[in-house]
Design an enzyme around this catalytic site. Structure first.
Site, PDB file in Angstrom:
ATOM      1  N   LYS A 174      30.994 123.512   8.029  1.00 42.64           N
ATOM      2  CA  LYS A 174      29.581 123.111   8.078  1.00 42.64           C
ATOM      3  C   LYS A 174      28.834 123.924   9.131  1.00 42.64           C
ATOM      4  CE  LYS A 174      29.776 118.219   6.715  1.00 42.64           C
ATOM      5  NZ  LYS A 174      29.509 116.869   7.205  1.00 42.64           N
TER       6      LYS A 174
ATOM      7  N   ASP B   3      24.660 113.219   7.148  1.00 43.32           N
ATOM      8  CA  ASP B   3      25.535 112.271   6.472  1.00 43.32           C
ATOM      9  C   ASP B   3      25.268 112.417   4.977  1.00 43.32           C
ATOM     10  OD1 ASP B   3      27.625 110.446   6.671  1.00 43.32           O
ATOM     11  OD2 ASP B   3      26.308 108.739   6.399  1.00 43.32           O
ATOM     12  N   THR B   4      26.338 112.379   4.185  1.00 44.83           N
ATOM     13  CA  THR B   4      26.223 112.630   2.741  1.00 44.83           C
ATOM     14  C   THR B   4      26.903 111.526   1.947  1.00 44.83           C
ATOM     15  OG1 THR B   4      26.167 115.026   3.016  1.00 44.83           O
ATOM     16  CG2 THR B   4      26.939 114.227   0.896  1.00 44.83           C
TER      17      THR B   4
ATOM     18  N   HIS C 279      23.084 119.641  -2.217  1.00 46.34           N
ATOM     19  CA  HIS C 279      22.411 118.652  -1.386  1.00 46.34           C
ATOM     20  C   HIS C 279      22.339 119.096   0.082  1.00 46.34           C
ATOM     21  CE1 HIS C 279      26.616 118.291  -2.257  1.00 46.34           C
ATOM     22  NE2 HIS C 279      26.845 117.730  -1.085  1.00 46.34           N
ATOM     23  N   ARG C 280      23.506 119.504   0.626  1.00 51.87           N
ATOM     24  CA  ARG C 280      23.539 119.889   2.042  1.00 51.87           C
ATOM     25  C   ARG C 280      22.735 121.171   2.267  1.00 51.87           C
ATOM     26  NH1 ARG C 280      28.088 118.108   2.765  1.00 51.87           N
ATOM     27  NH2 ARG C 280      29.039 119.862   1.712  1.00 51.87           N
TER      28      ARG C 280
HETATM   29  P1  IMP Z   1      30.044 113.799   5.080  1.00 50.87           P
HETATM   30  O1  IMP Z   1      28.953 112.879   5.511  1.00 50.87           O
HETATM   31  O2  IMP Z   1      29.576 115.214   4.910  1.00 50.87           O
HETATM   32  O3  IMP Z   1      31.278 113.683   5.925  1.00 50.87           O
HETATM   33  O4  IMP Z   1      30.458 113.348   3.620  1.00 50.87           O
HETATM   34  C1  IMP Z   1      31.032 112.080   3.338  1.00 50.87           C
HETATM   35  C2  IMP Z   1      31.930 112.189   2.123  1.00 50.87           C
HETATM   36  O5  IMP Z   1      31.156 112.540   0.971  1.00 50.87           O
HETATM   37  C3  IMP Z   1      33.003 113.275   2.218  1.00 50.87           C
HETATM   38  O6  IMP Z   1      34.168 112.782   2.834  1.00 50.87           O
HETATM   39  C4  IMP Z   1      33.253 113.627   0.778  1.00 50.87           C
HETATM   40  O7  IMP Z   1      34.123 112.699   0.175  1.00 50.87           O
HETATM   41  C5  IMP Z   1      31.888 113.447   0.150  1.00 50.87           C
HETATM   42  N1  IMP Z   1      31.152 114.729   0.115  1.00 50.87           N
HETATM   43  C6  IMP Z   1      30.183 115.133   0.976  1.00 50.87           C
HETATM   44  N2  IMP Z   1      29.717 116.338   0.633  1.00 50.87           N
HETATM   45  C7  IMP Z   1      30.409 116.696  -0.469  1.00 50.87           C
HETATM   46  C8  IMP Z   1      30.368 117.865  -1.286  1.00 50.87           C
HETATM   47  O8  IMP Z   1      29.612 118.827  -1.069  1.00 50.87           O
HETATM   48  N3  IMP Z   1      31.215 117.879  -2.330  1.00 50.87           N
HETATM   49  C9  IMP Z   1      32.067 116.851  -2.616  1.00 50.87           C
HETATM   50  N4  IMP Z   1      32.158 115.759  -1.873  1.00 50.87           N
HETATM   51  C10 IMP Z   1      31.315 115.678  -0.803  1.00 50.87           C
END
Ligand code: IMP
Length: 197
Positions: A12, A68-69, A181-182
């Protein structure tokens, strides 16, 4: 200008550094000597991202952003959403970040559903010059019936973005970042920071 990205995920960090360019010195949590697990106990993506930036501001007195995703599936009323990392764990079917268990559970929960639409949503919170900001990035798509591809991480093998006939896990990192998204949320953050400079 130095700014903290509240993460230790090197992938990231590299992605964000590439988008923000050479005008910003983006440092991770390790770089500021923060080795604690920052609490993420809110029940929304916005809440978690804000929790992380406030923690860094309070303890390290530095401007900071955090992301956060979640994967939001329509037929499951937005689940796994904020619980995406530990979806299977919540139901006693795996550990946190066990992507295989998470995907298995999601595919099982969608077996009887016709609507397979979903979206990834990223929220970035920023504290900059004492003010708080939120940036959102959305990538719409659908959940496939089985895994395709081996790139990426998390739910990538079963998520196909709208307008493409490949899963995220079949795309190169560059292709995915351009529409993800990110990537979209980070672009908004970059536009803001560049306009403030
Ligand atoms: P984080 O907030 O980026 O840590 O995302 C939380 C969770 O969402 C991760 O542990 C993944 O399971 C899922 N996730 C987030 N971004 C992605 C992506 O770009 N592809 C697939 N899964 C994602």
């Amino acid at each position: 200008m130095k700014i903290v990205f509240a993460t230790n995920n090197q992938h990231k960090l590299a992605e964000v550094r590439q988008i923000l360019g050479e005008h910003f010195d983006v440092v991770g949590l390790n770089d500021i000597g923060c080795h604690e697990d920052i609490p993420e106990t809110a029940d929304t993506l916005e809440g978690n991202a804000l929790q992380k930036v406030h923690y860094v501001k309070e303890h390290y007195h530095l401007d900071c952003f955090a992301d956060d995703t979640g994967l939001e599936v329509t037929a499951l009323n937005g689940a796994p959403g904020v619980h995406s990392a530990r979806y299977a764990e919540l139901f006693g079917k795996g550990d946190t970040h066990d992507s295989d268990a998470n995907m298995n559970l999601l595919l099982k929960n969608l077996e009887e559903k016709n609507d397979r639409s979903a979206r990834f949503r990223t929220v970035i919170a920023l504290i900059y010059k004492g003010q708080e900001y939120l940036f959102e990035g959305i990538c719409p798509g659908k959940i496939l019936h089985e895994r395709h591809g081996s790139e990426g991480f998390g739910y990538d093998p079963i998520f196909q973005p709208t307008g493409f006939d490949q899963s995220f896990a079949q795309m190169s990192a560059e292709e995915k970042n351009a529409i993800s998204h990110r990537g979209r949320a980070t672009q908004k953050l970059a536009e803001f920071l560049k306009s403030e400079k």
